[in-house]
Design an enzyme around this catalytic site. Sequence first.
Site, PDB file in Angstrom:
ATOM      1  N   GLU A  31       1.703  -0.172  10.084  1.00  0.00           N
ATOM      2  CA  GLU A  31       0.244  -0.444  10.049  1.00  0.00           C
ATOM      3  C   GLU A  31      -0.545   0.691  10.727  1.00  0.00           C
ATOM      4  OE1 GLU A  31      -1.268  -4.312  10.065  1.00  0.00           O
ATOM      5  OE2 GLU A  31       0.554  -5.196   9.221  1.00  0.00           O
ATOM      6  N   GLY A  70      -4.973  -6.303  10.983  1.00  0.00           N
ATOM      7  CA  GLY A  70      -3.519  -6.208  11.136  1.00  0.00           C
ATOM      8  C   GLY A  70      -3.134  -5.503  12.431  1.00  0.00           C
ATOM      9  N   GLY A  86      24.313  -1.182  32.703  1.00  0.00           N
ATOM     10  CA  GLY A  86      25.251  -1.167  31.565  1.00  0.00           C
ATOM     11  C   GLY A  86      25.147  -2.425  30.714  1.00  0.00           C
ATOM     12  N   SER A 118       0.972   5.803  15.759  1.00  0.00           N
ATOM     13  CA  SER A 118       0.146   6.114  16.944  1.00  0.00           C
ATOM     14  C   SER A 118      -0.740   7.317  16.655  1.00  0.00           C
ATOM     15  CB  SER A 118       1.040   6.410  18.154  1.00  0.00           C
ATOM     16  OG  SER A 118       1.654   5.233  18.596  1.00  0.00           O
ATOM     17  N   ILE A 148       7.851  -2.653   2.065  1.00  0.00           N
ATOM     18  CA  ILE A 148       6.969  -3.805   1.940  1.00  0.00           C
ATOM     19  C   ILE A 148       7.555  -5.015   2.687  1.00  0.00           C
ATOM     20  CG2 ILE A 148       5.697  -5.282   0.329  1.00  0.00           C
ATOM     21  CD1 ILE A 148       5.050  -2.142   0.331  1.00  0.00           C
ATOM     22  N   THR A 149       6.856  -5.412   3.751  1.00  0.00           N
ATOM     23  CA  THR A 149       7.276  -6.579   4.534  1.00  0.00           C
ATOM     24  C   THR A 149       7.236  -7.806   3.632  1.00  0.00           C
ATOM     25  OG1 THR A 149       6.389  -5.599   6.543  1.00  0.00           O
ATOM     26  CG2 THR A 149       6.716  -7.985   6.568  1.00  0.00           C
ATOM     27  N   LEU A 196       0.844  -1.195   0.000  1.00  0.00           N
ATOM     28  CA  LEU A 196       0.000   0.000   0.000  1.00  0.00           C
ATOM     29  C   LEU A 196       0.885   1.254   0.000  1.00  0.00           C
ATOM     30  CD1 LEU A 196      -2.918   1.271   0.579  1.00  0.00           C
ATOM     31  CD2 LEU A 196      -2.322   1.133   2.994  1.00  0.00           C
TER      32      LEU A 196
HETATM   33  N1  COS Z   1     -12.950  -0.606   7.185  1.00  0.00           N
HETATM   34  C1  COS Z   1     -13.630  -0.525   6.014  1.00  0.00           C
HETATM   35  N2  COS Z   1     -13.821   0.646   5.370  1.00  0.00           N
HETATM   36  C2  COS Z   1     -13.306   1.748   5.925  1.00  0.00           C
HETATM   37  C3  COS Z   1     -12.580   1.725   7.149  1.00  0.00           C
HETATM   38  C4  COS Z   1     -12.419   0.473   7.768  1.00  0.00           C
HETATM   39  N3  COS Z   1     -11.752   0.397   8.908  1.00  0.00           N
HETATM   40  N4  COS Z   1     -12.183   2.970   7.448  1.00  0.00           N
HETATM   41  C5  COS Z   1     -12.642   3.777   6.467  1.00  0.00           C
HETATM   42  N5  COS Z   1     -13.313   3.019   5.563  1.00  0.00           N
HETATM   43  C6  COS Z   1     -13.992   3.501   4.365  1.00  0.00           C
HETATM   44  C7  COS Z   1     -15.124   4.447   4.756  1.00  0.00           C
HETATM   45  O1  COS Z   1     -16.327   3.765   4.957  1.00  0.00           O
HETATM   46  C8  COS Z   1     -15.175   5.353   3.552  1.00  0.00           C
HETATM   47  O2  COS Z   1     -15.866   4.711   2.510  1.00  0.00           O
HETATM   48  P1  COS Z   1     -17.096   5.425   1.731  1.00  0.00           P
HETATM   49  O3  COS Z   1     -16.618   6.789   1.354  1.00  0.00           O
HETATM   50  O4  COS Z   1     -17.365   4.521   0.599  1.00  0.00           O
HETATM   51  O5  COS Z   1     -18.186   5.490   2.743  1.00  0.00           O
HETATM   52  C9  COS Z   1     -13.740   5.449   3.128  1.00  0.00           C
HETATM   53  O6  COS Z   1     -13.083   4.292   3.634  1.00  0.00           O
HETATM   54  C10 COS Z   1     -13.038   6.683   3.608  1.00  0.00           C
HETATM   55  O7  COS Z   1     -13.170   6.731   5.005  1.00  0.00           O
HETATM   56  P2  COS Z   1     -12.708   7.962   5.834  1.00  0.00           P
HETATM   57  O8  COS Z   1     -13.155   9.209   5.124  1.00  0.00           O
HETATM   58  O9  COS Z   1     -13.127   7.773   7.250  1.00  0.00           O
HETATM   59  O10 COS Z   1     -11.148   7.864   5.743  1.00  0.00           O
HETATM   60  P3  COS Z   1     -10.146   9.049   5.943  1.00  0.00           P
HETATM   61  O11 COS Z   1      -9.624   9.373   4.603  1.00  0.00           O
HETATM   62  O12 COS Z   1     -10.695  10.110   6.807  1.00  0.00           O
HETATM   63  O13 COS Z   1      -8.944   8.480   6.847  1.00  0.00           O
HETATM   64  C11 COS Z   1      -7.319   7.206   7.832  1.00  0.00           C
HETATM   65  C12 COS Z   1      -8.571   7.414   6.966  1.00  0.00           C
HETATM   66  C13 COS Z   1      -6.474   8.414   8.199  1.00  0.00           C
HETATM   67  C14 COS Z   1      -7.763   6.557   9.089  1.00  0.00           C
HETATM   68  C15 COS Z   1      -6.541   6.315   6.908  1.00  0.00           C
HETATM   69  O14 COS Z   1      -6.039   7.066   5.852  1.00  0.00           O
HETATM   70  C16 COS Z   1      -5.472   5.508   7.561  1.00  0.00           C
HETATM   71  O15 COS Z   1      -5.743   4.545   8.281  1.00  0.00           O
HETATM   72  N6  COS Z   1      -4.216   5.862   7.285  1.00  0.00           N
HETATM   73  C17 COS Z   1      -3.101   5.093   7.736  1.00  0.00           C
HETATM   74  C18 COS Z   1      -2.700   4.134   6.707  1.00  0.00           C
HETATM   75  C19 COS Z   1      -1.706   3.170   7.235  1.00  0.00           C
HETATM   76  O16 COS Z   1      -1.953   2.478   8.209  1.00  0.00           O
HETATM   77  N7  COS Z   1      -0.550   3.108   6.573  1.00  0.00           N
HETATM   78  C20 COS Z   1       0.460   2.195   6.928  1.00  0.00           C
HETATM   79  C21 COS Z   1       0.364   1.060   6.007  1.00  0.00           C
HETATM   80  S1  COS Z   1       1.281  -0.271   6.527  1.00  0.00           S
HETATM   81  S2  COS Z   1       0.469  -1.659   5.333  1.00  0.00           S
END
Ligand code: COS
Length: 384
Positions: A363, A242, A340, A366, A157-158, A125
């Site tokens: 993932e 995750g 130490g 915080s 990517i893990t 991602l």
């Molecule tokens: N499960 C399923 N669908 C989800 C969801 C979840 N947990 N969270 C959000 N969605 C869906 C929502 O329902 C919405 O869909 P619709 O528009 O079709 O209704 C859409 O996703 C957007 O949701 P939302 O507007 O709440 O998302 P945001 O853009 O505000 O923010 C965050 C989302 C910041 C929480 C998100 O971008 C995030 O988790 N970022 C971190 C990513 C990450 O962990 N990166 C590290 C990757 S390591 S693999």
Amino acid sequence: MLFNLTDEQLMIQSMVREFSRKVVAPTASERDKTKEFPKKNLKQMGELGLMGMMIPPEYGGEGADTISYVLALSEIAYSCASTAVVMSVQNSIVCESILKYGSEAQKEEFLIPLASGKMIGAFALTEPDAGSDPVSQTTTAVKDGDEYIINGTKRFITSGKNSGAVIVTAKTDESAGHRGISAFLVSKKTPGLVVGHMEDKMGLRASDTTDLIFENCRIPETAILGKEGDGFKIAMSGLDGGRIGIAAQSLGVAQAAFDAAVKYSRTRKQFGCAISKHQGIRWQIADMATQIEAARQLMLSAAAMKDRKEKYTVQASMAKLFASEMVNQITSRAIQMHGGYGFTKDYDVERYYRDARVFTIYEGTSEIQRIVISNNVLKDKRKP
Ligand code: COS
């Protein structure tokens, strides 16, 4: 909520504990030095059913519940966090996403070998300029007849190198925000998909973390997971599962650091007695034990909600936030209690400290967990 673990959950926990301490632990420190991918351990873990625990047996898995899975993952993390992260990504975000969104053909071709541990999976991602904000990703998938052509670079990517298949997200419609992102399940043998730079990390050194570069990578249209535009939802729901896994990894490493610190405090003598007799150390032990127990309850609570098929996004974020911050405090305190010696490579607490550092980052940092939790509390979305 009081958790009475079932006989089956206790049996899985004890079986994995024994395997982990006997097989995984003895080579963990060496792996940390050599960065050797734990292929042999993972193969054995596949044979024990640990690589697709929550996948039904007809697709090569064990059909276990999430509680059993997090207990098992904690036990592996107790011995080797590098091995645990591979198990975590494989079980949750890879296998569960294919189970939920994959076609029968994708399940036959990929889920069965993944869940039975014959193949390692990856989830792509993140990009060089899109981490916490995955909607800003720039990888594209352009339709061309009955194929898609993928172009872009994925980062951090893990199992990027050692995987046989990868779930990759890409934009199929650049003007549609999160609804323009799609997910694809791609064999690593596909021409145009190359493994790029491998990171040299401070911790989790035996797990490979790489770039994946897609250069005019042509895949059949049947490689899509779900349908066009489902990619963001697939990533977010995969990350929910995750994140409970990161709580489990945190718990395993914290318990290992705590046990090491308690053991050391009983044998190390200063001022005429074991340091465990000093109140300053006893209070630290009490606080550490309490923090670990609180994280365990949050992890089990989120896992139980998932098993009951309730919406558990917020509880997964709480468990991940609390447990990952907790393990950073515990491992730091464990080093402090070793004095130490804790700062040397002769004691495992030094490795635990380095391994734990990424848990508050990957993932979802915080800070991202706090966004998810506060959005839910306030029922009002934050401005970015
Ligand atoms: N499960 C399923 N669908 C989800 C969801 C979840 N947990 N969270 C959000 N969605 C869906 C929502 O329902 C919405 O869909 P619709 O528009 O079709 O209704 C859409 O996703 C957007 O949701 P939302 O507007 O709440 O998302 P945001 O853009 O505000 O923010 C965050 C989302 C910041 C929480 C998100 O971008 C995030 O988790 N970022 C971190 C990513 C990450 O962990 N990166 C590290 C990757 S390591 S693999």
